[in-house]
Design a protein around this motif. Structure first.
Motif, PDB file in Angstrom:
ATOM      1  N   TYR A  21       0.834  -1.205   0.000  1.00 13.64           N
ATOM      2  CA  TYR A  21       0.000   0.000   0.000  1.00 13.64           C
ATOM      3  C   TYR A  21       0.869   1.256   0.000  1.00 13.64           C
ATOM      4  CZ  TYR A  21      -3.830  -3.131   1.350  1.00 13.64           C
ATOM      5  OH  TYR A  21      -4.746  -4.127   1.389  1.00 13.64           O
ATOM      6  N   ALA A  22       1.950   1.227   0.766  1.00 17.97           N
ATOM      7  CA  ALA A  22       2.828   2.401   0.855  1.00 17.97           C
ATOM      8  C   ALA A  22       3.477   2.708  -0.491  1.00 17.97           C
ATOM      9  CB  ALA A  22       3.895   2.173   1.921  1.00 17.97           C
ATOM     10  N   GLU A  23       3.772   1.682  -1.266  1.00 21.45           N
ATOM     11  CA  GLU A  23       4.360   1.887  -2.584  1.00 21.45           C
ATOM     12  C   GLU A  23       3.339   2.432  -3.572  1.00 21.45           C
ATOM     13  OE1 GLU A  23       7.485   1.577  -3.882  1.00 21.45           O
ATOM     14  OE2 GLU A  23       8.106   1.451  -1.782  1.00 21.45           O
ATOM     15  N   PHE A  25       0.307   3.909  -2.815  1.00 20.07           N
ATOM     16  CA  PHE A  25      -0.275   5.165  -2.330  1.00 20.07           C
ATOM     17  C   PHE A  25       0.752   5.845  -1.441  1.00 20.07           C
ATOM     18  CE2 PHE A  25      -3.754   2.091  -2.839  1.00 20.07           C
ATOM     19  CZ  PHE A  25      -4.496   2.732  -3.825  1.00 20.07           C
ATOM     20  N   SER A  26       1.707   6.485  -2.025  1.00 17.57           N
ATOM     21  CA  SER A  26       2.825   7.054  -1.261  1.00 17.57           C
ATOM     22  C   SER A  26       2.388   8.175  -0.318  1.00 17.57           C
ATOM     23  CB  SER A  26       3.888   7.589  -2.226  1.00 17.57           C
ATOM     24  OG  SER A  26       3.326   8.566  -3.090  1.00 17.57           O
ATOM     25  N   HIS A  27       1.242   8.812  -0.602  1.00 19.90           N
ATOM     26  CA  HIS A  27       0.775   9.901   0.249  1.00 19.90           C
ATOM     27  C   HIS A  27       0.020   9.399   1.470  1.00 19.90           C
ATOM     28  CE1 HIS A  27      -2.570   8.749  -2.323  1.00 19.90           C
ATOM     29  NE2 HIS A  27      -3.380   9.228  -1.389  1.00 19.90           N
ATOM     30  N   TRP A  28      -0.248   8.103   1.523  1.00 19.53           N
ATOM     31  CA  TRP A  28      -1.080   7.532   2.594  1.00 19.53           C
ATOM     32  C   TRP A  28      -0.219   7.103   3.763  1.00 19.53           C
ATOM     33  CZ3 TRP A  28      -2.172   1.933   3.578  1.00 19.53           C
ATOM     34  CH2 TRP A  28      -3.126   1.768   4.592  1.00 19.53           C
ATOM     35  N   THR A  29      -0.562   7.569   4.938  1.00 19.07           N
ATOM     36  CA  THR A  29       0.104   7.128   6.156  1.00 19.07           C
ATOM     37  C   THR A  29      -0.809   6.138   6.867  1.00 19.07           C
ATOM     38  OG1 THR A  29       1.238   9.251   6.407  1.00 19.07           O
ATOM     39  CG2 THR A  29       1.091   7.833   8.357  1.00 19.07           C
TER      40      THR A  29
END
Length: 260
Positions: A21-23, A25-29
């Motif tokens: 998910y981090a890859e 959606f890079s803006h998602w924490t």
């Protein structure tokens, strides 16, 4: 987000999927809570439908037993360690705990309220130290169930054990009252004891809704003004005159000649 999953899937849910998910959606924490349970065994072995080593729904589930099964699964849930399911243990929960303790207490309370107060909750009279201690126990139960359902302290097993301990306390408190003698000699004590027990029954309905929704809603329908859709933030005694009729609940859960 809150994830519930078995121990064998912990790598995927806790490490792999968040990395993917981090890859993407890079803006998602990510803010994820994880609740993991260990394996649940059947007669000491892993469940296996291919080997027909399983419990089939039609063997244990019925309108009167579905919440008993939920209670037993809660009591034996594999949270931090493996636990074991047996049909004999399920039957003991049904017969010794649910019928032997829960329904016995509610039946005795229903009969006393119907006989002495026409099916309505009485007002409290004189309070003894045991009454004040029991009222505090009701609040302790409410708070303990709230913690067991909370994100930080989530534990279905703790909620199930807490509910059983509370109902056992209610049964002991009720059995300690000599209503036959107090009815004439000290009616103010009788009113207090029964008023507190009706309050305990109402709080039980509230706090059991997530764990045993059918039982909780049936219990709530017998107590005027009680809704399982609202979580109680504190304990308040039932208003004097509140309709308290558990007849439909007791009739629904009464064992037939061939109980499921």
């Amino acid at each position: 987000m809150v994830h519930f999953f078995g121990f064998d899937n912990s790598f995927y849910h806790a490490l792999l999927y968040p990395a993917v998910y981090a890859e993407v959606f890079s803006h998602w924490t990510p803010r994820v809570r994880y609740h993991v349970n260990e394996f649940y065994l059947l007669d000491g072995q892993k469940f296996s439908t291919s080997r027909r080593h399983a419990v089939w729904g039609r063997e244990v589930l019925g309108p009167r037993t579905v919440d008993v099964v939920r209670l037993h699964l809660g009591l034996t849930r594999p949270e931090g360690e493996r636990t074991n399911f047996t049909l004999d243990a399920l039957r003991r929960t049904e017969n010794e705990v649910f019928h032997g303790i829960w329904l016995n207490w509610l039946d005795a309370l229903h009969r006393e309220i119907k006989q002495d107060f026409g099916g309505c909750a009485p007002d409290a009279g004189d309070w003894a130290p045991t009454d004040r201690a029991f009222f505090a126990r009701i609040e302790n139960h409410r708070a303990a169930m709230e913690r067991a359902y909370s994100d930080a302290g989530f534990s279905v097993r703790r909620a199930a054990v807490q509910a059983c301990d509370f109902v056992r306390d209610c049964l002991i408190y009720g059995q300690a009252q000599d209503y036959a003698a107090a009815r004439n000699l000290y009616p103010a004590r009788t009113r207090t004891s029964l008023a507190l027990q009706t309050t305990a029954a109402a709080i039980l309905a509230h706090t059991l809704a997530p764990l045993m929704p059918r039982f909780a809603s049936t219990l709530a329908r017998g107590i005027d003004g009680v809704s399982t859709e609202i979580w109680p933030t504190s304990v308040r005694r039932l208003a004097p005159g509140t309709i308290f009729d558990l007849g439909p609940l007791l009739a629904f859960y009464a064992k037939s000649g061939n109980p499921k």
